[in-house]
Design a protein around this motif. Sequence first.
Motif, PDB file in Angstrom:
ATOM      1  N   ASN A  78       0.809  -1.211   0.000  1.00 62.95           N
ATOM      2  CA  ASN A  78       0.000   0.000   0.000  1.00 62.95           C
ATOM      3  C   ASN A  78       0.847   1.268   0.000  1.00 62.95           C
ATOM      4  N   PHE A  79       2.173   1.083  -0.107  1.00 64.45           N
ATOM      5  CA  PHE A  79       3.087   2.218  -0.052  1.00 64.45           C
ATOM      6  C   PHE A  79       4.113   2.175  -1.182  1.00 64.45           C
ATOM      7  N   ASP A  80       4.700   3.339  -1.447  1.00 64.24           N
ATOM      8  CA  ASP A  80       5.851   3.450  -2.337  1.00 64.24           C
ATOM      9  C   ASP A  80       7.074   3.775  -1.478  1.00 64.24           C
ATOM     10  N   ALA A  81       8.162   3.066  -1.692  1.00 63.68           N
ATOM     11  CA  ALA A  81       9.392   3.295  -0.923  1.00 63.68           C
ATOM     12  C   ALA A  81      10.028   4.627  -1.305  1.00 63.68           C
ATOM     13  N   VAL A  82      10.547   5.337  -0.323  1.00 60.83           N
ATOM     14  CA  VAL A  82      11.240   6.604  -0.557  1.00 60.83           C
ATOM     15  C   VAL A  82      12.734   6.465  -0.250  1.00 60.83           C
ATOM     16  N   ILE A  83      13.044   6.053   0.987  1.00 63.10           N
ATOM     17  CA  ILE A  83      14.455   5.964   1.390  1.00 63.10           C
ATOM     18  C   ILE A  83      14.563   5.159   2.680  1.00 63.10           C
ATOM     19  N   ASN A  84      15.605   4.348   2.818  1.00 64.29           N
ATOM     20  CA  ASN A  84      15.910   3.738   4.108  1.00 64.29           C
ATOM     21  C   ASN A  84      17.030   4.527   4.754  1.00 64.29           C
ATOM     22  N   VAL A  85      16.959   4.678   6.075  1.00 65.43           N
ATOM     23  CA  VAL A  85      17.881   5.551   6.793  1.00 65.43           C
ATOM     24  C   VAL A  85      18.844   4.786   7.694  1.00 65.43           C
ATOM     25  N   VAL A  86      18.327   3.873   8.507  1.00 65.52           N
ATOM     26  CA  VAL A  86      19.190   3.137   9.436  1.00 65.52           C
ATOM     27  C   VAL A  86      18.872   1.651   9.443  1.00 65.52           C
ATOM     28  N   SER A  87      19.813   0.876   9.920  1.00 72.75           N
ATOM     29  CA  SER A  87      19.624  -0.554  10.140  1.00 72.75           C
ATOM     30  C   SER A  87      20.406  -0.915  11.390  1.00 72.75           C
ATOM     31  N   ASP A  88      19.687  -1.244  12.459  1.00 75.19           N
ATOM     32  CA  ASP A  88      20.336  -1.441  13.759  1.00 75.19           C
ATOM     33  C   ASP A  88      20.029  -2.795  14.370  1.00 75.19           C
ATOM     34  N   PRO A  89      20.972  -3.352  15.123  1.00 73.93           N
ATOM     35  CA  PRO A  89      20.703  -4.586  15.857  1.00 73.93           C
ATOM     36  C   PRO A  89      19.782  -4.306  17.029  1.00 73.93           C
ATOM     37  N   LYS A 114      26.200 -13.782  20.090  1.00 70.61           N
ATOM     38  CA  LYS A 114      26.874 -14.734  19.209  1.00 70.61           C
ATOM     39  C   LYS A 114      28.237 -15.111  19.790  1.00 70.61           C
ATOM     40  N   GLU A 115      28.918 -14.125  20.359  1.00 73.20           N
ATOM     41  CA  GLU A 115      30.213 -14.381  21.000  1.00 73.20           C
ATOM     42  C   GLU A 115      30.054 -15.272  22.221  1.00 73.20           C
ATOM     43  N   GLN A 116      28.849 -15.298  22.767  1.00 74.92           N
ATOM     44  CA  GLN A 116      28.605 -16.064  23.988  1.00 74.92           C
ATOM     45  C   GLN A 116      27.895 -17.385  23.723  1.00 74.92           C
ATOM     46  N   GLY A 117      27.976 -17.828  22.476  1.00 72.43           N
ATOM     47  CA  GLY A 117      27.516 -19.181  22.168  1.00 72.43           C
ATOM     48  C   GLY A 117      26.114 -19.328  21.611  1.00 72.43           C
ATOM     49  N   ILE A 118      25.394 -18.230  21.403  1.00 65.63           N
ATOM     50  CA  ILE A 118      24.040 -18.315  20.839  1.00 65.63           C
ATOM     51  C   ILE A 118      24.049 -17.675  19.458  1.00 65.63           C
ATOM     52  N   ASN A 119      23.867 -18.457  18.434  1.00 60.57           N
ATOM     53  CA  ASN A 119      23.946 -17.956  17.057  1.00 60.57           C
ATOM     54  C   ASN A 119      22.658 -17.227  16.697  1.00 60.57           C
ATOM     55  N   PHE A 120      22.566 -15.970  17.143  1.00 60.08           N
ATOM     56  CA  PHE A 120      21.343 -15.191  16.939  1.00 60.08           C
ATOM     57  C   PHE A 120      21.701 -13.738  16.646  1.00 60.08           C
ATOM     58  N   VAL A 121      21.272 -13.262  15.474  1.00 60.87           N
ATOM     59  CA  VAL A 121      21.480 -11.874  15.055  1.00 60.87           C
ATOM     60  C   VAL A 121      20.165 -11.365  14.482  1.00 60.87           C
ATOM     61  N   MET A 122      19.682 -10.232  14.983  1.00 62.29           N
ATOM     62  CA  MET A 122      18.418  -9.687  14.483  1.00 62.29           C
ATOM     63  C   MET A 122      18.320  -8.207  14.828  1.00 62.29           C
ATOM     64  N   GLY A 123      17.666  -7.448  13.966  1.00 61.90           N
ATOM     65  CA  GLY A 123      17.563  -6.013  14.214  1.00 61.90           C
ATOM     66  C   GLY A 123      16.426  -5.365  13.467  1.00 61.90           C
ATOM     67  N   MET A 124      16.482  -4.031  13.392  1.00 62.56           N
ATOM     68  CA  MET A 124      15.423  -3.221  12.795  1.00 62.56           C
ATOM     69  C   MET A 124      15.997  -2.293  11.725  1.00 62.56           C
ATOM     70  N   TRP A 125      15.285  -2.154  10.605  1.00 67.69           N
ATOM     71  CA  TRP A 125      15.601  -1.086   9.657  1.00 67.69           C
ATOM     72  C   TRP A 125      14.526  -0.014   9.790  1.00 67.69           C
ATOM     73  N   ARG A 126      14.863   1.214   9.409  1.00 63.23           N
ATOM     74  CA  ARG A 126      13.928   2.330   9.518  1.00 63.23           C
ATOM     75  C   ARG A 126      14.093   3.263   8.317  1.00 63.23           C
ATOM     76  N   GLY A 127      13.000   3.475   7.604  1.00 63.74           N
ATOM     77  CA  GLY A 127      13.044   4.351   6.444  1.00 63.74           C
ATOM     78  C   GLY A 127      11.756   5.137   6.308  1.00 63.74           C
ATOM     79  N   LEU A 128      11.507   5.637   5.098  1.00 55.29           N
ATOM     80  CA  LEU A 128      10.314   6.438   4.839  1.00 55.29           C
ATOM     81  C   LEU A 128       9.570   5.903   3.625  1.00 55.29           C
ATOM     82  N   ILE A 129       8.242   5.937   3.693  1.00 57.71           N
ATOM     83  CA  ILE A 129       7.392   5.484   2.606  1.00 57.71           C
ATOM     84  C   ILE A 129       6.287   6.510   2.365  1.00 57.71           C
ATOM     85  N   ALA A 130       5.755   6.491   1.148  1.00 54.62           N
ATOM     86  CA  ALA A 130       4.663   7.383   0.763  1.00 54.62           C
ATOM     87  C   ALA A 130       3.467   6.535   0.342  1.00 54.62           C
ATOM     88  N   PRO A 131       2.248   7.091   0.375  1.00 56.78           N
ATOM     89  CA  PRO A 131       1.082   6.326  -0.075  1.00 56.78           C
ATOM     90  C   PRO A 131       1.250   5.859  -1.524  1.00 56.78           C
TER      91      PRO A 131
END
Length: 316
Positions: free
Chosen positions: A111-122, A236-253
């Motif tokens: 339902n949106f058009d992509a404009v720009i992504n700004v950040v991607s964080d764990p 991950k350094e402590q023995g749990i193979n898990f990496v996940m995060g959030m991206w944040r950008g802008l979208i238009a209708p």
Amino acid sequence: MLRKVIIGLFVTLIVLISVPIQAADFPTKEVQIIIPWAAGGATDLIFRALAATTGKYLGKAVVVVNRPGGGGAVGYTEGAQAKPDGYTLTSAVTPLTILPHQVTTAFTYKNFDAVINVVSDPSMFLVRADSQWKSLKEFLDYAKKNPDMITVGNSGAGGGVHLVALAFEKAAGVKFNHIPFSGGGPSITALLGGHIHAVSVSPPEGIEHVKAGKLRIIALFAEKRFELFPDVPTVKEQGINFVMGMWRGLIAPKGTSPDVIKKLHDAFKQGMDDPVFKKNAKDMAVNLSYLGPEAFGKLLAHDHEFFGKLVKEIKK
């Protein structure tokens, strides 16, 4: 009859040329960004900082409005139904591609058009500095012996950091008691007040409190350590193979003019590159990760499919 034909052609001509004229004049008034969560959370803080530097490149003010509720559904519904004229944007965050797989929504990324992504964080878990758990091992050992007893706050049921917490408990073999709030800001406030044991967030949520020694990172779901906190190891350094995060950008209708999308993209990209915003991003420990409209659109489509599968896996 001839008069009607001429009038019809004139009206058609006006319709055909109106879009380019509007795009050429855009913007003639302020542009607003809908934040589907309460003030004080990561998305709110990031886009307020970006709005402050983008206005001078766009030629008009950029204002932020908060529309919390429904784990983001209220804001995204309003954003999707807004007039596609470029004056109403919505902050696109990972939950946009998650929520439609968990509950019935009036929107998807389509339902949106992509404009720009700004950040991607764990993402990460924070606890109070005076917490009884001083390490990830102690935290997980307690959780294994006491299922559902550790309360973990999130920015809304079905949201990105909620899903992160669900995925992590599955990876670690534990069970948490998940407590939803109307945004990352309120969840941090609850943690500081001692109302919950931990919180699932992503930068810059809680970073200032970590710097001040009030909160501590108990679990970091990143590929590498934070530059600001080099002594904090990843899970991950402590023995749990898990990496996940959030991206944040802008979208238009959906249906916004490509020329307007380009103007918005170019102005926000300049805002991202502005030294003031770069310093703010560094102070907030956020990882700038630029994507243009095409690449960001592909990311939205990819993650919609990815999280759809993940949600099904977690529910098993």
